[in-house]
Design a protein around this motif. Structure first.
Motif, PDB file in Angstrom:
ATOM      1  N   LEU A  57      24.411 -48.697 -56.023  1.00 49.99           N
ATOM      2  CA  LEU A  57      25.330 -47.673 -57.008  1.00 49.99           C
ATOM      3  C   LEU A  57      24.616 -48.131 -58.451  1.00 49.99           C
ATOM      4  O   LEU A  57      24.449 -47.124 -59.310  1.00 49.99           O
ATOM      5  N   MET A  62      24.858 -46.326 -62.282  1.00 47.39           N
ATOM      6  CA  MET A  62      26.261 -46.661 -62.606  1.00 47.39           C
ATOM      7  C   MET A  62      26.396 -47.984 -63.067  1.00 47.39           C
ATOM      8  O   MET A  62      25.852 -49.230 -62.462  1.00 47.39           O
ATOM      9  N   GLU A  66      32.057 -49.712 -62.818  1.00 46.33           N
ATOM     10  CA  GLU A  66      32.692 -48.593 -62.084  1.00 46.33           C
ATOM     11  C   GLU A  66      31.796 -48.756 -60.654  1.00 46.33           C
ATOM     12  O   GLU A  66      32.499 -48.254 -59.605  1.00 46.33           O
ATOM     13  N   ALA A  67      30.913 -49.417 -60.374  1.00 51.62           N
ATOM     14  CA  ALA A  67      30.151 -49.700 -59.047  1.00 51.62           C
ATOM     15  C   ALA A  67      31.079 -50.417 -58.140  1.00 51.62           C
ATOM     16  O   ALA A  67      31.113 -50.240 -56.969  1.00 51.62           O
ATOM     17  N   ILE A  69      34.341 -50.815 -58.364  1.00 51.72           N
ATOM     18  CA  ILE A  69      35.596 -49.950 -58.001  1.00 51.72           C
ATOM     19  C   ILE A  69      35.283 -48.995 -57.204  1.00 51.72           C
ATOM     20  O   ILE A  69      36.021 -48.933 -56.102  1.00 51.72           O
ATOM     21  N   ALA A  70      34.156 -48.469 -57.164  1.00 58.35           N
ATOM     22  CA  ALA A  70      33.848 -47.494 -56.054  1.00 58.35           C
ATOM     23  C   ALA A  70      33.861 -48.001 -54.704  1.00 58.35           C
ATOM     24  O   ALA A  70      34.131 -47.305 -53.754  1.00 58.35           O
ATOM     25  N   VAL A  71      32.913 -49.292 -54.551  1.00 53.14           N
ATOM     26  CA  VAL A  71      32.589 -49.694 -53.183  1.00 53.14           C
ATOM     27  C   VAL A  71      33.883 -50.149 -52.551  1.00 53.14           C
ATOM     28  O   VAL A  71      34.302 -50.097 -51.495  1.00 53.14           O
ATOM     29  N   ALA A  73      36.966 -49.323 -52.850  1.00 57.81           N
ATOM     30  CA  ALA A  73      37.902 -47.990 -52.765  1.00 57.81           C
ATOM     31  C   ALA A  73      37.521 -47.701 -51.240  1.00 57.81           C
ATOM     32  O   ALA A  73      38.448 -46.949 -50.547  1.00 57.81           O
ATOM     33  N   GLN A  74      36.428 -47.939 -50.745  1.00 57.75           N
ATOM     34  CA  GLN A  74      35.925 -47.577 -49.240  1.00 57.75           C
ATOM     35  C   GLN A  74      36.320 -48.614 -48.330  1.00 57.75           C
ATOM     36  O   GLN A  74      35.822 -48.648 -47.188  1.00 57.75           O
TER      37      GLN A  74
END
Length: 243
Positions: A57, A62, A66-67, A69-71, A73-74
């Protein structure tokens, strides 16, 4: 079960990770780096795909926070994870899941993140962050090493000591330095000893290795310099040159 630091050098732009724990071969599991992208330490219940996802990311544009947080979340098991990340612009972030073993915690600052779990207490993280800040202006390998030494002296992993690792990433796809102590009674101290030897023998060799965009094969002066690093011939056997 681990304490670590990820950081970016504002002078050289290099990225790095240093980590220690009370299981063997921490350098094979936790630290991840990518040239021009970032550095990550994934720990506690280790999920390497978090580190790889964060780096992907960041490579796509990114920022590190933020990167991360994004990973996360999965990842359905994110509360068991601990991860620290810094990107090539020096933006740092860390996450410590609510289910990580106490004591656990983190600290982020300009260009670095320190994190640990199953530690003797918060003094480990505080000592590491303080040592890193105090060493501003020193080369990144030295700053990372001092942070690890401070954390180790403050108590480190409450189960004991077994392995440690230090990894630096420069502009090339291969690491500028990748040192590992895989099973030792005092791994951080042993990592310091190996680092001092590597600075004399390994670092000049890596600096003479091929670079992206340059003609293949070392220049004559690089060959001469690398041969000078070879140990002398031993009685009864042939000498060995660079690997």
């Amino acid at each position: 079960m681990t304490f670590s630091i990820v950081a970016r050098c504002p002078l050289s732009g290099r990225l790095g990770v240093a980590v220690a724990t009370a299981v063997p071969a921490v350098g094979s599991m936790c630290p991840f780096t990518r040239a021009g992208t970032g550095a990550v330490s994934t720990q506690s219940w280790v999920n390497p795909y978090l580190a790889l996802g964060v780096l992907d990311l960041i490579a796509g544009g990114m920022p590190a926070p933020e990167a991360l947080i994004a990973v996360l979340a999965q990842d359905a098991a994110r509360e068991l994870r601990q991860i620290g990340v810094v990107d090539a612009s020096g933006r740092a972030s860390a996450f410590t899941g609510a289910a990580c073993t106490q004591w656990c915690g983190q600290e982020t600052g300009e260009g670095f993140a320190v994190q640990g779990n199953m530690l003797t207490g918060p003094e480990v993280i505080a000592a590491m962050a303080s040592a890193f800040r105090a060493s501003a202006g020193a080369p990144l390998d030295e700053r990372l090493m001092r942070a690890m030494e401070a954390g180790d002296a403050a108590g480190g992993d409450r189960r004991g000591r077994q392995s440690a690792s230090l990894r630096l990433q420069g502009a090339e796809d291969y690491p500028a330095l990748d040192l590992r102590v895989d099973e030792h009674a005092a791994p951080v101290g042993e990592l310091r000893r190996v680092l001092e030897i590597a600075r004399l023998q390994l670092v000049p060799f890596v600096e003479g290795m091929p670079k992206r965009g340059e003609p293949p094969g070392p220049a004559p002066e690089a060959v001469t310099a690398m041969l000078a690093l070879a140990p002398p011939d031993r009685p009864g056997g042939g000498g060995s040159g660079p690997a």
